[in-house]
Each structure stands twice: as structure tokens, then as C-alpha cells.
Design a protein around this motif. Sequence first.
Motif, PDB file in Angstrom:
ATOM      1  N   ALA A 199       0.823  -1.208   0.000  1.00 48.92           N
ATOM      2  CA  ALA A 199       0.000   0.000   0.000  1.00 48.92           C
ATOM      3  C   ALA A 199       0.857   1.257   0.000  1.00 48.92           C
ATOM      4  O   ALA A 199       0.591   2.216  -0.741  1.00 48.92           O
ATOM      5  CB  ALA A 199      -0.922  -0.014   1.225  1.00 48.92           C
ATOM      6  N   TYR A 200       1.912   1.277   0.816  1.00 48.20           N
ATOM      7  CA  TYR A 200       2.792   2.444   0.914  1.00 48.20           C
ATOM      8  C   TYR A 200       3.513   2.697  -0.411  1.00 48.20           C
ATOM      9  O   TYR A 200       3.562   3.833  -0.905  1.00 48.20           O
ATOM     10  CB  TYR A 200       3.804   2.206   2.035  1.00 48.20           C
TER      11      TYR A 200
ATOM     12  N   PHE B  17      -7.017   1.156  13.131  1.00 46.36           N
ATOM     13  CA  PHE B  17      -5.741   1.654  12.607  1.00 46.36           C
ATOM     14  C   PHE B  17      -5.167   0.700  11.569  1.00 46.36           C
ATOM     15  O   PHE B  17      -4.732   1.107  10.500  1.00 46.36           O
ATOM     16  CB  PHE B  17      -4.726   1.857  13.724  1.00 46.36           C
ATOM     17  N   TYR B  18      -5.159  -0.589  11.861  1.00 49.06           N
ATOM     18  CA  TYR B  18      -4.575  -1.561  10.938  1.00 49.06           C
ATOM     19  C   TYR B  18      -5.294  -1.572   9.597  1.00 49.06           C
ATOM     20  O   TYR B  18      -4.678  -1.831   8.552  1.00 49.06           O
ATOM     21  CB  TYR B  18      -4.605  -2.960  11.555  1.00 49.06           C
ATOM     22  N   LEU B  19      -6.594  -1.305   9.604  1.00 50.61           N
ATOM     23  CA  LEU B  19      -7.345  -1.248   8.352  1.00 50.61           C
ATOM     24  C   LEU B  19      -7.210   0.119   7.686  1.00 50.61           C
ATOM     25  O   LEU B  19      -7.101   0.216   6.459  1.00 50.61           O
ATOM     26  CB  LEU B  19      -8.824  -1.563   8.608  1.00 50.61           C
ATOM     27  N   TYR B  20      -7.217   1.163   8.500  1.00 48.39           N
ATOM     28  CA  TYR B  20      -7.148   2.521   7.956  1.00 48.39           C
ATOM     29  C   TYR B  20      -5.817   2.780   7.270  1.00 48.39           C
ATOM     30  O   TYR B  20      -5.770   3.445   6.220  1.00 48.39           O
ATOM     31  CB  TYR B  20      -7.355   3.545   9.075  1.00 48.39           C
ATOM     32  N   TYR B  21      -4.734   2.249   7.848  1.00 46.43           N
ATOM     33  CA  TYR B  21      -3.398   2.549   7.317  1.00 46.43           C
ATOM     34  C   TYR B  21      -3.270   2.159   5.838  1.00 46.43           C
ATOM     35  O   TYR B  21      -2.960   3.017   4.995  1.00 46.43           O
ATOM     36  CB  TYR B  21      -2.324   1.876   8.171  1.00 46.43           C
TER      37      TYR B  21
ATOM     38  N   VAL C 281      -3.839   3.405  -0.224  1.00 50.31           N
ATOM     39  CA  VAL C 281      -4.374   3.036  -1.533  1.00 50.31           C
ATOM     40  C   VAL C 281      -5.083   4.235  -2.168  1.00 50.31           C
ATOM     41  O   VAL C 281      -4.916   4.510  -3.368  1.00 50.31           O
ATOM     42  CB  VAL C 281      -5.324   1.828  -1.406  1.00 50.31           C
ATOM     43  N   LEU C 282      -5.846   4.965  -1.368  1.00 51.88           N
ATOM     44  CA  LEU C 282      -6.515   6.167  -1.886  1.00 51.88           C
ATOM     45  C   LEU C 282      -5.497   7.216  -2.318  1.00 51.88           C
ATOM     46  O   LEU C 282      -5.688   7.891  -3.342  1.00 51.88           O
ATOM     47  CB  LEU C 282      -7.458   6.731  -0.823  1.00 51.88           C
TER      48      LEU C 282
ATOM     49  N   LEU D 156      -4.995   8.783  -6.080  1.00 52.39           N
ATOM     50  CA  LEU D 156      -4.882  10.226  -6.282  1.00 52.39           C
ATOM     51  C   LEU D 156      -3.584  10.577  -7.012  1.00 52.39           C
ATOM     52  O   LEU D 156      -3.576  11.431  -7.902  1.00 52.39           O
ATOM     53  CB  LEU D 156      -4.943  10.930  -4.929  1.00 52.39           C
ATOM     54  N   ARG D 157      -2.489   9.906  -6.642  1.00 53.64           N
ATOM     55  CA  ARG D 157      -1.192  10.145  -7.303  1.00 53.64           C
ATOM     56  C   ARG D 157      -1.285   9.880  -8.803  1.00 53.64           C
ATOM     57  O   ARG D 157      -0.844  10.708  -9.615  1.00 53.64           O
ATOM     58  CB  ARG D 157      -0.129   9.243  -6.686  1.00 53.64           C
ATOM     59  N   ILE D 158      -1.871   8.749  -9.168  1.00 58.87           N
ATOM     60  CA  ILE D 158      -1.970   8.392 -10.579  1.00 58.87           C
ATOM     61  C   ILE D 158      -2.899   9.357 -11.316  1.00 58.87           C
ATOM     62  O   ILE D 158      -2.619   9.776 -12.453  1.00 58.87           O
ATOM     63  CB  ILE D 158      -2.452   6.937 -10.718  1.00 58.87           C
TER      64      ILE D 158
END
Length: 247
Positions: free
Chosen positions: A82-83, A219-223, A228-229, A233-235
Motif C-alpha cells: 500500500a505504501y 488503525f490496521y485497516l485505515y493505514y 491506496v486512496l 490520487l497520485r496516478i
Amino acid sequence: MRKSLNGNQLKIIAMTAMTLDHAAAVIWPDYPTDWWILLIHVIGRLAAPIFWFFVAEGWHYTRNRRKYAGRLFLFAIVGHFAYNFAFGIPFLPFQTSVFNQTSVLWALFLGTGALYVNEHEKWKQWQKTLAILAITILAFPADWSSIAVLAILQISNHRGNLKRQMTGMMVCVSMYALVYVIFIHPLYGFIQLFTALTIPLLQCYSGERGKWKGMKWFFYLYYPLHLVLCGILRIALHGNMGVMIGG
């Protein structure tokens, strides 16, 4: 100072700061120096020390340290993809840089390894030192690098004395800032020192977890989800390009 913040509230502050920091890196890539962008990254410095603090706290309070470390390891694997997707960093490490090749969760997981070594009663001091050195080397490619492991150790070693915890943490952060100044970006290296803004927040920590017991899973799900969002946005904004060191 009034102890008015519980653990859940501090983690919400950290997640908010982290999200702003990551979103800014995606929207305005390549280390811009506009004052409002720098201000967002200053706010972002609130995140890491709170996470370090609660890794040390979690290690102290957890009933099953193996499960605690295993959970961090599992989400470090998920967090890696994800990161790297968020910031356009290759999934296979070291193709572009030795810096910033995976998420901070890898360093947090290794921090628990350092805590385990540090508390191992049967090991001699030189053995502990070598093991912790090896762990910090393994953490080097992660976000916040080896410093996250060392900061977690400082916070754990001085548990109950916030002044010493924060002094040790800021010594570690200062080393990180110096490396950042020399090898990455001078101004953004200086910004790392604003982690000190977290100290007044931690002074307000009540020692209570908070009523909602689901925060750790949130937190573990939000991270990974927020990363991913950020990647989408980057792309959408820049195409498939890297937007920070490591990409």
C-alpha cells in the motif's frame, strides 16, 4: 498539565496528521518549499512519535507479545504494498534508492524485536548490542528508518519518565534529521525536528486506552486503505510516477 487525552484520542490525532502528510506528498510532490505545504508537513510530524510511544506501551500491556509482534509483521507486509503504491515506489526494494523502500510498519515491527532482545535476561550485553544493531540495519530502508527502532527503545527504557523518554527520542530524531539534511533535502530535514510538537500532547496522556476497544483494528485497516486512496490520487494527478525519495 491536565491528563486529558486517552490513547484512542492520541491515535486519532496521529492518524489525522499522517493522512495530511501523505496527501500533501502526493498532491505536491518533489519537496516543494511553499509555506502552506511545509506547514502541512510540520503537522505531519505529530504522527510518528505517537505511534512509537504506543508500540512501547502496547508491548508493556499486551497479554501475548508473540501475537502482538505477529500482527505488526502481517500488516507490515500489507502496508509495504500500500505504501509503495501510494508514492510510486517499486514493490521490489532497492531498485531506485536505499531510502524509503517500505512503510513505517516494518520499523514498528522491528521495534518489537528490539524490545524483546533488550529484555532477554539470558543474553549478555554484547549479544544484545549486536542483535539490536542487526535489527536497526534491517529497519534502515523503512520510512523513518532505523530511528524508529531506536526511538521505541528509548521510550520503553525510560517508561514512567516522560522527560527522559522524549529527550532520548529527540536525540534519535536529530540523527535522522541530520541524515535527511545531508542526503535528501536540507529544509525537509529540519522539518523532522518538529516531532517535538508531539511532546505536549503526550504530556496530556491519561494512561487510559479509551472506551472503544476496536481502535487497534481500525488503525490496521485505515493505514493501508488511506495509502491506496493516496496512490489512486497520485496516478490521477501525475500518472505513474514516484513522488518522493525512493520512487
